[in-house]
Motif scaffolding. Structure first.
Motif, mmCIF file in Angstrom:
data_model
loop_
_atom_site.group_PDB
_atom_site.id
_atom_site.type_symbol
_atom_site.label_atom_id
_atom_site.label_comp_id
_atom_site.label_asym_id
_atom_site.label_seq_id
_atom_site.Cartn_x
_atom_site.Cartn_y
_atom_site.Cartn_z
ATOM 1 N N SER A 1 2.060 2.844 2.264
ATOM 2 C CA SER A 1 1.246 3.886 3.699
ATOM 3 C C SER A 1 1.689 3.082 4.671
ATOM 4 O O SER A 1 1.058 2.062 4.737
ATOM 5 C CB SER A 1 0.280 3.956 2.999
ATOM 6 N N ALA B 1 -13.361 3.409 7.537
ATOM 7 C CA ALA B 1 -12.373 4.070 6.910
ATOM 8 C C ALA B 1 -10.634 4.363 7.527
ATOM 9 O O ALA B 1 -10.584 4.701 8.161
ATOM 10 C CB ALA B 1 -12.377 5.389 7.632
ATOM 11 N N THR B 2 -10.386 3.022 6.901
ATOM 12 C CA THR B 2 -8.919 2.558 7.222
ATOM 13 C C THR B 2 -8.325 2.802 6.194
ATOM 14 O O THR B 2 -8.801 2.533 4.907
ATOM 15 C CB THR B 2 -8.830 1.036 7.660
ATOM 16 N N PRO B 3 -7.119 2.894 5.973
ATOM 17 C CA PRO B 3 -6.066 3.592 5.179
ATOM 18 C C PRO B 3 -6.464 2.704 3.160
ATOM 19 O O PRO B 3 -6.784 2.860 2.669
ATOM 20 C CB PRO B 3 -5.003 3.468 5.332
ATOM 21 N N ASP B 4 -6.309 1.230 3.649
ATOM 22 C CA ASP B 4 -7.120 0.350 2.377
ATOM 23 C C ASP B 4 -7.944 -0.449 2.411
ATOM 24 O O ASP B 4 -7.792 -1.125 1.602
ATOM 25 C CB ASP B 4 -5.618 -0.628 3.136
ATOM 26 N N ASN C 1 0.582 3.825 8.713
ATOM 27 C CA ASN C 1 0.029 4.995 9.372
ATOM 28 C C ASN C 1 -0.141 4.508 10.310
ATOM 29 O O ASN C 1 0.366 2.944 11.136
ATOM 30 C CB ASN C 1 -1.636 4.850 8.683
ATOM 31 N N ASP D 1 -2.797 3.837 12.198
ATOM 32 C CA ASP D 1 -3.832 2.629 11.967
ATOM 33 C C ASP D 1 -3.932 1.681 11.045
ATOM 34 O O ASP D 1 -4.699 0.864 10.784
ATOM 35 C CB ASP D 1 -5.619 3.582 11.489
ATOM 36 N N ALA E 1 -1.883 5.272 -0.198
ATOM 37 C CA ALA E 1 -2.987 3.817 0.261
ATOM 38 C C ALA E 1 -3.738 3.190 -0.879
ATOM 39 O O ALA E 1 -3.105 2.199 -1.630
ATOM 40 C CB ALA E 1 -3.474 3.350 1.492
ATOM 41 N N PRO F 1 -15.314 0.792 1.977
ATOM 42 C CA PRO F 1 -15.828 -0.603 3.364
ATOM 43 C C PRO F 1 -16.491 0.072 4.492
ATOM 44 O O PRO F 1 -17.146 1.340 4.191
ATOM 45 C CB PRO F 1 -13.905 -0.219 3.522
ATOM 46 N N GLN F 2 -16.283 -0.494 5.324
ATOM 47 C CA GLN F 2 -17.375 -0.714 6.644
ATOM 48 C C GLN F 2 -16.855 0.217 7.674
ATOM 49 O O GLN F 2 -17.555 1.001 8.173
ATOM 50 C CB GLN F 2 -17.790 -1.885 7.132
ATOM 51 N N VAL G 1 -9.132 -0.311 -0.823
ATOM 52 C CA VAL G 1 -8.023 -0.461 -2.490
ATOM 53 C C VAL G 1 -8.724 -2.314 -2.725
ATOM 54 O O VAL G 1 -8.987 -1.995 -4.639
ATOM 55 C CB VAL G 1 -6.727 -1.498 -2.086
ATOM 56 N N SER H 1 -19.607 -3.863 2.022
ATOM 57 C CA SER H 1 -18.952 -4.283 2.783
ATOM 58 C C SER H 1 -20.059 -5.341 4.187
ATOM 59 O O SER H 1 -19.682 -5.392 4.776
ATOM 60 C CB SER H 1 -17.797 -3.140 2.845
ATOM 61 N N PHE I 1 0.775 -1.594 -0.230
ATOM 62 C CA PHE I 1 0.122 0.211 -0.133
ATOM 63 C C PHE I 1 0.795 1.137 -0.304
ATOM 64 O O PHE I 1 0.371 2.524 -0.479
ATOM 65 C CB PHE I 1 -0.880 0.011 1.235
ATOM 66 N N GLU J 1 -20.133 -8.800 5.147
ATOM 67 C CA GLU J 1 -19.622 -9.067 6.801
ATOM 68 C C GLU J 1 -20.512 -10.355 7.370
ATOM 69 O O GLU J 1 -20.345 -11.144 7.989
ATOM 70 C CB GLU J 1 -19.845 -7.815 7.304
ATOM 71 N N ASP K 1 -6.652 7.753 2.412
ATOM 72 C CA ASP K 1 -5.475 8.277 2.123
ATOM 73 C C ASP K 1 -4.804 8.216 1.098
ATOM 74 O O ASP K 1 -5.303 7.784 -0.397
ATOM 75 C CB ASP K 1 -4.854 6.685 2.837
#
Lengths: 360, 346
Positions: free
Chosen positions: A253, B86-89, A255, A257, B115, B83-84, B92, A308, A251, A312, B112
């Motif tokens: 990146s 907000a994460t950087p990846d 961070n 998180d 990313a 996505p569910q 993707v 998503s 990625f 899930e 991001d």
């Protein structure tokens, strides 16, 4: 391994009471592999674009960190312990590697080596606290989950690191030859083979199962319970750190998180793969099939424009069903065993299934 | 006996239920998306996928609603995935999926800056156009960026609002985020310049920092009012600050006497606008932002725009030109007041 046909042993090992082909074909692992094949074939034929060349590539790239971390996690859970700190270790490793390259001019191999050492140390701390101090692993690794994440935050604050060397990024994104397999499949296969060997074909691996079934009995039969657990946590730390380096390069990146929440995906996959959360049961093939099944399902659902949230829900339902099926299986088996014994004229000793750990 | 073994039965049950789950999802899906051959109305093959920072976020629900309206207007196919959390990846896989499906354009608010870059580049090389909005990526990872507001625009609207409310003279103060918040500091510098040049009768008593924390901002508001008894107005260029300040004012003797304005969201500010604590505040209109981004996507797909200097028409919003860094500016910030606040929910 011997096939026993003598009726006398039937009550001692319930699982060995059936012929070899049944034991090989009619078990949870085979069911999981079959389910994976069914899901894949279904998606391949029915889901638009799933048969495309890139699907498998993206699927494996997305699941690679989970595949990697699930390997040691399987062994840890088979001993009846847990490691919740894997995603934080991954994040810390990505941050350390990124920081060393970006701010201190390290080359990638040198930075990655430092990150792996950080992974070893992270695992060592977990291992010592769980195995030698004797603290519950759930509590310890919830603590280190926060601790390792906190160290990562302390190291980079709110900034994000990017701009990794291009040739290393390209290497991570490369395919094997012209196939649709990414290069990362090679370390995954090698590690999976090593872990399978360790768990299924060495005395160490037998010890892992024994600890999960009964740690005290394992101790008295000569298994070094503490050392075994320590080794497993260190393996978990170092493999997570390796996954962190992969994550960083994929990625570009790092961070604070990075990888948040992955630990639960890893554990979910391991449980879906048939490993008992109480320890003592499960195998690596089932786990690998479980991880890939999650990958196939998410990929197929995404290709159908499913959000998503639904993805899930589907995976959650599948996980609950798989746990229920295991429980149900044990219930039915014990009822059948009891019925068989009562219908038989000669009274059999009541020790029977006690040799296997039955969860209920 | 072998076939009614409980183990086999259970395995079969698992397989069956899973295949039912799969089949259920299969039949419920929208098969139109990504089907490049279907030609409905004019330009019916423009498939646009919106990827917000995360799903279930009222701000992006509003912006993507604007996007959906626009896509329907030009007869394309709209989809929203994401996505569910907000994460950087997290975005993707969704970018990759869109590229695989041969979607014509992706409209994304990036979690991001770096990313999602590789995935977006891959999508672009596969022929998908990429529009970023709200949060940009590095400039080489997208075709255009739809910018919600410029620093100049934000600074100007805030000064104008406070000047109007206090009659262009008197003492004011600023309640900012943290002392090193990049955006806020840029805006405050521009506000000071604007005040000095165009509003000589307004005196800026000082800038205090609530650190984007509700309680700190609340306390700082209280301190400001005690320290400067002649204070006539407060500007808070941060959504956390303005909401906390409004809460303090609405319960105090200063309600309606000390003006408050700045950047806020309608949901947070609704009750304070209705009870008269706050007359008006600014932000951009996320619905227009999504609307413009969708039209920018279409203009890229049909070749109307390809780089800086090109212009296109964005439905009801009118004409826009791509700026030097590949960005398209939505316009002046949007001012919310009693008359329009109920049209917005984010």
């Amino acid at each position: 391994m011997t096939t026993t046909t003598a009726p006398a042993t039937e009550t001692t090992y319930a699982a060995y009471a059936r012929p070899l082909w049944q034991r090989l074909l009619l078990n949870r692992t085979t069911a999981m592999v079959a389910l994976l094949v069914v899901a894949y074939v279904y998606a391949y034929n029915q889901v638009p674009f799933f048969s495309g060349k890139l699907t498998l590539y993206f699927l494996l790239m997305d699941m690679a960190p989970i595949l990697l971390m699930a390997l040691p996690m399987t062994l840890v859970i088979v001993t009846g312990e847990i490691d919740l700190s894997v995603a934080s270790t991954l994040g810390l490793s990505a941050v350390v590697t990124g920081l060393l390259i970006h701010d201190h001019g390290f080359s990638l191999p040198a930075a990655a080596l430092v990150a792996l050492v950080v992974g070893v140390l992270a695992g060592l701390l977990n291992g010592v606290l769980v195995a030698y101090v004797g603290l519950p692993s759930l509590a310890v690794t919830i603590g280190t989950l926060a601790l390792y994440r906190g160290i990562a935050v302390g190291l980079i604050g709110t900034k994000a690191i990017s701009g990794m060397p291009a040739h290393w990024k390209d290497l991570v994104n490369r395919h094997i030859g012209t196939s649709s397999y990414p290069l990362v499949v090679i370390p995954i296969v090698v590690l999976a083979a090593l872990f399978a060997l360790l768990l299924h074909l060495t005395p160490f691996g037998r010890g892992v199962y024994e600890i999960g079934l009964n740690a005290e009995a394992a101790h008295f039969s000569g298994v070094d319970v503490r050392r075994t657990k320590l080794v497993l946590y260190v393996l978990s730390g170092v493999v997570s750190a390796f996954a962190g380096v992969f994550y960083l390069l994929r990625f570009d990146s790092a961070n604070t998180d990075t990888g948040t929440g992955l630990e639960l995906q890893v554990i979910a996959a391991v449980l879906l793969g048939g490993v008992s959360i109480f320890g003592g049961r499960g195998d690596l093939i089932g786990v690998l099939a479980g991880v890939l099944l999650i990958g196939v399902l998410s990929s197929a659902l995404r290709l159908q424009q499913t959000g998503s949230d639904v993805i899930e829900i589907v995976i959650g339902v599948l996980l609950v069903l798989s746990v229920i099926s295991t429980q149900l299986l044990d219930r039915v088996r014990s009822v059948r065993g009891r019925l068989r014994r009562t219908t038989r004229s000669a009274p059999a000793p009541e020790v029977g299934d006690g040799s296997r750990k039955v969860m209920s | 006996m072998k076939w009614n073994s409980p183990r086999f039965a259970a395995a079969a049950a698992v397989a069956l239920s899973a295949s039912l789950v799969l089949a259920g999802c299969g039949s419920g899906s929208s098969s139109t998306a990504g089907d490049g051959s279907s030609t409905g109305g004019g330009g019916g093959d423009t498939t646009v996928t919106f990827i917000p920072k995360n799903l279930g976020n009222p701000y992006f629900d509003t912006s993507d609603k604007g996007g959906e309206t626009a896509v329907k207007e030009f007869g394309g196919t709209y989809a929203q995935v994401g996505p569910q959390t907000a994460t950087p990846d997290g975005q993707v896989p969704f970018i990759n999926t869109a590229a695989q499906q041969g979607i014509k354009a992706i409209v994304i608010s990036a979690d991001d800056a770096s990313a999602p870059c590789d995935a977006l580049k891959q999508a672009m090389s596969a022929g998908t156009k990429v529009v970023t909005f709200d949060s940009d990526t590095s400039a080489d990872c997208r075709n255009v960026f739809v910018n919600q507001a410029t620093a100049d625009g934000i600074a100007k609207v805030e000064v104008d609002m406070i000047a109007k409310q206090i009659g262009d003279s008197g003492e004011i103060a600023i309640l900012s985020a943290s002392a090193n918040a990049t955006n806020q500091n840029a805006w405050i510098a521009l506000m000071k310049k604007d005040l000095a040049a165009n509003h000589p009768n307004i005196k800026l008593d000082g800038v205090v920092y609530g650190n984007d924390d509700d309680q700190t901002s609340f306390d700082k508001t209280s301190a400001l009012l005690q320290q400067y008894p002649n204070l006539k107005g407060i500007i808070s260029p941060t959504t956390v600050g303005i909401a906390a300040a409004a809460r303090y004012l609405s319960k105090s003797q200063y309600k309606g006497k000390v003006a408050l304005t700045g950047l806020g969201t309608p949901d947070q500010m609704r009750s304070f606008v209705k009870d008269g604590t706050v007359q008006e505040f600014a932000l951009w209109n996320p619905e227009d932002l999504g609307y413009l981004a969708a039209y920018a996507a279409q203009a890229l797909v049909d070749g109307t725009i390809s780089g800086p200097g090109d212009s296109f028409k964005a439905g009801k919003l009118g004409n826009y030109t791509v700026g030097g860094d590949g960005s398209i500016l939505l316009g002046k910030p949007f001012v919310f007041d009693k008359s329009n606040i109920d049209q917005f929910h984010f």
